[in-house]
Scaffold this motif. Structure first.
Motif, PDB file in Angstrom:
ATOM      1  N   ARG A 109       0.920  -1.347  -0.054  1.00 58.60           N
ATOM      2  CA  ARG A 109      -0.112  -0.074  -0.084  1.00 58.60           C
ATOM      3  C   ARG A 109       0.822   1.301   0.156  1.00 58.60           C
ATOM      4  NH1 ARG A 109      -4.060   1.351   4.730  1.00 58.60           N
ATOM      5  NH2 ARG A 109      -2.188   1.893   5.731  1.00 58.60           N
TER       6      ARG A 109
ATOM      7  N   ALA B 203       2.205   1.364  -3.697  1.00 60.26           N
ATOM      8  CA  ALA B 203       1.208   1.180  -4.933  1.00 60.26           C
ATOM      9  C   ALA B 203      -0.074   1.634  -4.751  1.00 60.26           C
ATOM     10  CB  ALA B 203       1.324  -0.485  -5.325  1.00 60.26           C
TER      11      ALA B 203
ATOM     12  N   ALA C 246      -4.187  -1.364  -5.719  1.00 55.93           N
ATOM     13  CA  ALA C 246      -3.241  -2.180  -6.166  1.00 55.93           C
ATOM     14  C   ALA C 246      -2.786  -3.181  -4.833  1.00 55.93           C
ATOM     15  CB  ALA C 246      -2.107  -1.602  -6.519  1.00 55.93           C
TER      16      ALA C 246
ATOM     17  N   LEU D 166      -2.949  -7.190  -4.932  1.00 56.63           N
ATOM     18  CA  LEU D 166      -1.735  -8.170  -4.953  1.00 56.63           C
ATOM     19  C   LEU D 166      -1.763  -8.770  -3.764  1.00 56.63           C
ATOM     20  CD1 LEU D 166       0.803  -5.348  -6.048  1.00 56.63           C
ATOM     21  CD2 LEU D 166       0.123  -7.084  -7.211  1.00 56.63           C
TER      22      LEU D 166
END
Length: 183
Positions: free
Chosen positions: A105, A108, A112, A116
């Protein structure tokens, strides 16, 4: 306000995914080898140098690379308490994927990182059994979080003790060394 509520829900949903996927991974025949070996280590205060369980090669030399994890498993499962082993497993898994999520976090963004992390949970879920490699999952996630922090704040003096501990918990410490070489 809605954004903060969503931000709090994502880690809870990821934790629920870990809990659901790990709930069905209850059996691993090697579990009792780890627990019994840990009991031997705790009762004798020594790491066995020969395999006490081999019937095909009694007295064969044994390099037990996970002796410290086995001691932890014996403590968690003291007196045949399977629940303690499963709590230890869930704590390691939740810690692993919390570190993955929060580190991703930071790099990205929330969406995301959530995606992920969920993909990582699903990919690794077949290995959600009580084994020393769970400790490697956690320590690898910790190492990546520490390396991310070091990139922003400078060198980490905690890495040598971390690797000393990791090398006695599981042979997967080699993955951590390779990770550091590639970072």
């Amino acid at each position: 306000m809605k954004r903060k509520a969503a931000a709090a829900i994502i880690p809870l949903l990821l934790g629920a995914l870990v809990a659901v996927l790990s709930f069905f991974k209850l059996r691993d025949p090697a579990l009792w080898l780890y627990v019994k070996t840990g009991e031997i280590i705790l009762s004798t205060h020594r790491i066995p140098l020969t395999d006490p369980f081999s019937y095909t090669r009694p007295g064969a030399e044994w390099l037990n690379h996970s002796w410290l994890a086995e001691g932890a498993f014996a403590l968690a499962g003291k007196g045949g308490q399977v629940a303690g082993l499963f709590v230890l497993r869930w704590l390691l898994l939740l810690g692993t994927f919390a570190l993955v999520f929060f580190t991703a976090r930071r790099r990205a963004g929330e969406a995301a990182a959530a995606l992920l992390s969920a993909l990582a949970i699903i990919a690794v879920s077949p290995r959600f059994v009580v084994r020393p490699e769970l400790i490697t999952f956690f320590l690898l996630a910790l190492l990546l979080a520490l390396l991310d922090r070091a990139a922003r704040r400078g060198p980490l003096l905690c890495l040598p003790p971390l690797f000393l501990l990791w090398a006695n918990l599981h042979g997967g410490f080699v993955i951590g060394l390779l990770t550091m070489l590639l970072a």
